[in-house]
Design a protein around this motif. Sequence first.
Motif, PDB file in Angstrom:
ATOM      1  N   UNK A  16       0.859  -1.187   0.000  1.00 21.85           N
ATOM      2  CA  UNK A  16       0.000   0.000   0.000  1.00 21.85           C
ATOM      3  C   UNK A  16       0.889   1.228   0.000  1.00 21.85           C
ATOM      4  N   UNK A  17       0.349   2.325  -0.506  1.00 21.89           N
ATOM      5  CA  UNK A  17       1.116   3.567  -0.590  1.00 21.89           C
ATOM      6  C   UNK A  17       0.186   4.737  -0.332  1.00 21.89           C
ATOM      7  N   UNK A  18       0.801   5.863   0.005  1.00 17.85           N
ATOM      8  CA  UNK A  18       0.039   7.104   0.172  1.00 17.85           C
ATOM      9  C   UNK A  18       0.554   8.117  -0.840  1.00 17.85           C
ATOM     10  N   UNK A  19      -0.360   8.636  -1.642  1.00 18.98           N
ATOM     11  CA  UNK A  19      -0.004   9.626  -2.650  1.00 18.98           C
ATOM     12  C   UNK A  19       0.397  10.919  -1.966  1.00 18.98           C
ATOM     13  N   UNK A  20       1.502  11.490  -2.419  1.00 18.64           N
ATOM     14  CA  UNK A  20       1.962  12.744  -1.831  1.00 18.64           C
ATOM     15  C   UNK A  20       0.984  13.870  -2.166  1.00 18.64           C
ATOM     16  N   UNK A  21       0.754  14.761  -1.230  1.00 17.50           N
ATOM     17  CA  UNK A  21      -0.168  15.878  -1.441  1.00 17.50           C
ATOM     18  C   UNK A  21       0.263  16.700  -2.654  1.00 17.50           C
ATOM     19  N   UNK A  22      -0.700  17.005  -3.533  1.00 14.39           N
ATOM     20  CA  UNK A  22      -0.415  17.775  -4.735  1.00 14.39           C
ATOM     21  C   UNK A  22      -0.054  16.935  -5.939  1.00 14.39           C
ATOM     22  N   UNK A  23       0.170  15.630  -5.762  1.00 12.41           N
ATOM     23  CA  UNK A  23       0.493  14.733  -6.870  1.00 12.41           C
ATOM     24  C   UNK A  23      -0.783  14.059  -7.396  1.00 12.41           C
ATOM     25  N   UNK A  24      -0.719  13.593  -8.629  1.00 10.21           N
ATOM     26  CA  UNK A  24      -1.849  12.892  -9.235  1.00 10.21           C
ATOM     27  C   UNK A  24      -1.516  11.411  -9.383  1.00 10.21           C
ATOM     28  N   UNK A  25      -2.569  10.614  -9.506  1.00 12.46           N
ATOM     29  CA  UNK A  25      -2.365   9.181  -9.695  1.00 12.46           C
ATOM     30  C   UNK A  25      -1.621   8.901 -11.000  1.00 12.46           C
ATOM     31  N   UNK A  26      -1.917   9.653 -12.045  1.00 13.25           N
ATOM     32  CA  UNK A  26      -1.246   9.450 -13.335  1.00 13.25           C
ATOM     33  C   UNK A  26       0.251   9.734 -13.225  1.00 13.25           C
ATOM     34  N   UNK A  27       0.613  10.791 -12.507  1.00 11.33           N
ATOM     35  CA  UNK A  27       2.037  11.113 -12.346  1.00 11.33           C
ATOM     36  C   UNK A  27       2.743  10.032 -11.535  1.00 11.33           C
ATOM     37  N   UNK A  28       2.084   9.551 -10.479  1.00 11.63           N
ATOM     38  CA  UNK A  28       2.688   8.494  -9.667  1.00 11.63           C
ATOM     39  C   UNK A  28       2.840   7.204 -10.471  1.00 11.63           C
TER      40      UNK A  28
ATOM     41  N   UNK B 252      -0.780   0.947  -9.863  1.00 10.35           N
ATOM     42  CA  UNK B 252      -1.375   1.637  -8.724  1.00 10.35           C
ATOM     43  C   UNK B 252      -2.878   1.774  -8.935  1.00 10.35           C
ATOM     44  N   UNK B 253      -3.622   1.612  -7.860  1.00 13.61           N
ATOM     45  CA  UNK B 253      -5.071   1.786  -7.915  1.00 13.61           C
ATOM     46  C   UNK B 253      -5.536   2.377  -6.595  1.00 13.61           C
ATOM     47  N   UNK B 254      -6.551   3.245  -6.612  1.00 17.24           N
ATOM     48  CA  UNK B 254      -7.095   3.732  -5.339  1.00 17.24           C
ATOM     49  C   UNK B 254      -7.507   2.570  -4.450  1.00 17.24           C
ATOM     50  N   UNK B 255      -7.164   2.626  -3.187  1.00 21.60           N
ATOM     51  CA  UNK B 255      -7.413   1.504  -2.292  1.00 21.60           C
ATOM     52  C   UNK B 255      -8.897   1.179  -2.203  1.00 21.60           C
ATOM     53  N   UNK B 256      -9.742   2.191  -2.114  1.00 24.55           N
ATOM     54  CA  UNK B 256     -11.182   1.944  -2.022  1.00 24.55           C
ATOM     55  C   UNK B 256     -11.688   1.239  -3.269  1.00 24.55           C
ATOM     56  N   UNK B 257     -11.240   1.703  -4.431  1.00 27.83           N
ATOM     57  CA  UNK B 257     -11.649   1.067  -5.687  1.00 27.83           C
ATOM     58  C   UNK B 257     -11.181  -0.383  -5.739  1.00 27.83           C
ATOM     59  N   UNK B 258      -9.986  -0.649  -5.254  1.00 29.35           N
ATOM     60  CA  UNK B 258      -9.469  -2.018  -5.257  1.00 29.35           C
ATOM     61  C   UNK B 258     -10.279  -2.923  -4.345  1.00 29.35           C
ATOM     62  N   UNK B 259     -10.689  -2.406  -3.183  1.00 29.16           N
ATOM     63  CA  UNK B 259     -11.401  -3.229  -2.212  1.00 29.16           C
ATOM     64  C   UNK B 259     -12.802  -3.609  -2.678  1.00 29.16           C
ATOM     65  N   UNK B 260     -13.442  -2.743  -3.474  1.00 25.23           N
ATOM     66  CA  UNK B 260     -14.824  -3.022  -3.894  1.00 25.23           C
ATOM     67  C   UNK B 260     -14.898  -3.576  -5.312  1.00 25.23           C
TER      68      UNK B 260
END
Length: 280
Positions: free
Chosen positions: A210-222, A248-256
């Motif tokens: 699991x990871x935490x996206x840095x504030x101000x960054x986007x999922x596409x950039x990560x 990478x995928x949002x954790x909530x989206x992955x769980x459901x």
Amino acid sequence: MSGFAQDLRYAFRLLRRAPGFAAAAVLTLALGVGANTAMFSVVHAVMLRPLPYPAPERLLRIRGGSSAPDIQDWRAQAAALDGIAGYRFHFLDLTGGGAADRVDGALVTGELFRVFAGRALHGRVIEERDDRPGGPKVIVLGHRFWRDRLGGDPAAVGRTVRFSTGEYQVIGVMPGDFRLPGVENDFYVPLRPESAEEAAARGAHSLFAVARLRAGQTLAAAQAEMDTVAARLAAAYPEENKDRRVVLAPLHQFLVRDVRRPLVLLLGAVSFVLLIAATN
């Protein structure tokens, strides 16, 4: 309003003349409304309610199994992510009270609680200093274990709990609303390698990452950055990391992901039932 009241009185007079029809109509509407209310409650709890962590929209899941060396390299090279951690299922046999009693929990890397922004109810959480070889055996207790086994005593922090693998010092207790997805949560112990060979086992892809996206960054950039890091590791370690893409995928989206479609279909079905009931 006078016209509406007149229409309402007229409708009630018609219903009194046909009580069987009135009962059927009320029952049909009640079933339609009740089914929709129950189904929406499930959809809201599973799909719409945010995860119970601070800034849950920044939590990401790295798909597929991961190894501890990979997580360390990702953490060192991915500037768009504010921490990466891993964990996996683990169990211990609780002893000291007669027959051994199995307790289920998780092995966690030292950065995991920082990624989830989890704070201890009593004591402290596992940190990176606890994840180093040769350190003392420490354990963080889940709220249920602490309540049921230790009577919910805050003084449990600092005591030792005996398991079949030895004694562990309790350094913290988690609140009741903290849970790691996919594992039981009665305890958390550091994922501490016992040898240099184990620490370097890059091919042991047994961890949830699991990871935490840095504030101000986007999922596409990560994701673009992680693609570059994955290609670099594949070139450096072709035997273990060849053809391993880091997704990478949002954790909530992955769980459901496994229940989203069935829930949407069921919600649509009960909504159609309500539409039929209202039309009739």
